[in-house]
Design an enzyme around this catalytic site. Sequence first.
Site, short mmCIF file in Angstrom:
data_model
loop_
_atom_site.label_atom_id
_atom_site.label_comp_id
_atom_site.label_asym_id
_atom_site.label_seq_id
_atom_site.Cartn_x
_atom_site.Cartn_y
_atom_site.Cartn_z
CG MET A 274 -10.11 -6.65 5.46
SD MET A 274 -12.16 -6.16 5.96
CE MET A 274 -12.04 -4.21 4.74
NE ARG A 275 -7.22 -11.40 -1.99
CZ ARG A 275 -6.31 -12.24 -1.49
NH1 ARG A 275 -7.26 -13.50 -0.44
NH2 ARG A 275 -4.76 -12.60 -1.37
CB ALA A 276 -14.95 -10.20 -0.50
#
Length: 675
Positions: A274-276
């Site tokens: 989910m970092r993107a």
Amino acid sequence: MSTPFPFTAVVGQDDLRLALLLNAVSPAVGGVLVRGEKGTAKSTAVRALSALLPAVDVVSGCRFSCDPDAPDPACPDGPHEPGAFESRPARMVELPVGASEDRLVGALDIERALSEGVKAFEPGLLADAHRGILYVDEVNLLHDHLVDLLLDAAAMGASYVEREGVSVRHAARFLLVGTMNPEEGELRPQLLDRFGLTVEVAASREADQRVEVVRRRLAYDDDPAGFAARWAGEEAAVRHRIVAARELLPQVRLGDGALRQIAATCAAFEVDGMRADIVMARTATALAAWGGRTDVLAEDVRQAALLALPHRRRRNPFDAPGLDEDKLDETLEQFAGNDGDGGEDGDDEPDPGPDGPGGGGGQPAPDDGGPQGGDAAARPEAAEGGEPQPSGAGGGEQAPARAAEPFRTKVLSVPGIGEGAAGRRSRARTEHGRTTGARRPRGALTKLHLAATVQAAAPHQRARGRSGPGLVVRRDDLRQATREGREGNLVLFVVDASGSMAARQRMSAVKGAVLSLLLDAYQRRDKVGLVTFRGRDAEVALPPTSSVDAAAVRLESLPTGGRTPLAAGLLRAHEVLRVERLRDPARRPLVVVVTDGRATGGPEPVALAGRAARLFAAEGIASVVVDCESGPVRLGLAGQLAGELGGTAVTLDELRADSIAGLVRDVQGTSRRAA
């Protein structure tokens, strides 16, 4: 103090300048990694950015640059009383590639900690960079454990120093900028993901723009102060715009429609985790503030995707960073206008498959025709099915065969214990790893062996007049922990490209095996080199380098044909190792000879090959022969060559990690310099 080149005077490089400015507006974006060839103004632009950042107020006398309005309650120099503060320019701190861990995070005085219980702490570069810029040139050459520490501090906004139960914490919030030349080696995909944005830079191919670059550079070199003065107005305008964007940033609204576009884009391009999504959201918000708006538009989401996603799509070192812009536009259009109520029916999910717009799953072909991962070592220009085709030149030279699908290989390691650069292949004495013993420190103490230190100091306590609970420790009592970890090696491939290797379509399997070993070398942080031999001689197709990508490109274009000058190949490899030993004596070599063992051409080719092989055995150079012989009748020549080398032989089937021959095979050798 030297006058930096003005940021606004940098010609072109729009993506680079935008990414840096967005991080200046919102450091929460997570920094930027700048990838590109040498001489493309990467370092110039980064160093110029610091002059645009607003000045910072710091507590007077605080070595950790605490904000007087909100001082860090855990600051080692605290607690801070309200009152005295000073204003100073934002710092740009450079982290050298060869820096030690103590130089990066700081160091504790272990002697005082043991004897007095005092946390005497010398701040490192992370403390210096707090509320400024931390710049790492050639970040791909930085040791992995330093990169881990650096990115952890950037993610948490704090640095922790632990030494045998004594710990210090201080704030470390900075704009992280790394630059690298991909030709010198790649970052691991896990580390690439930790940089918020990535931009690719290249020199312009437009003559007018190149002329302007030279004109401005010469003018700056002739009179730096005068050149900077001519750009002072533009610099002030950008500085004021950064301040205004920072003030506007809390008011920017990221609506449900923009969030849905962000989520759909990340899903369509199959990025991990989910970092993107979070980085895209922060980047789009910063773009809106930079544009003077309080609402995030679709164009902000699109630009955020172009900056935040390309490097997150890499699955292995042979994947080229990139994004299919047609697919991106289709995804954004499909999810446009769905603000607030969850949008259209579920039938509108984007198709992330390879048959979508662009036809390539989002990966544009690189300009140099390099491989792009998976079975992408196969190029369209290669003969179909790996069949060698005549090239019309060289009297029997055949067109390059395509590589077979790569596979996971067994671990080939160098016996003994080395002291080379940190990696993941062979045993070595390292700064990180399991503790195996203790010794007197040579120079500064970095890793204390507590039990050995106490044992050395204990017999002297009465003579030293110990009267309190503290242990009376002298410098001579301190003991450095010796640790064992893993090192990276120099893996030198010596590949037989003669006509016999093209028989029965073997070259396709051979290239697949070498490509698999190159992937393994990338994961284990090795340097690689490539020597090939065919016809009448051998050549160094790739001098030792950290760029596994470059080795894969050379392998892909390798033609076959002619006789088998095995002795020439071995002698050329021996010379490469001799030169490399002078450059990097601590890095131990592993020679991988890929051949069927035949030697033809010239007088006594077999005897010459044997004498060349015995040079490796005499020097204790670890080696392995990948036996490429196939068919019902086998001569066993590769096994004989392995015996002459003092190494071992494995077949192509045995090289696979899932073969029944076992999971790990140590390369045998005669004598070992580092043992």
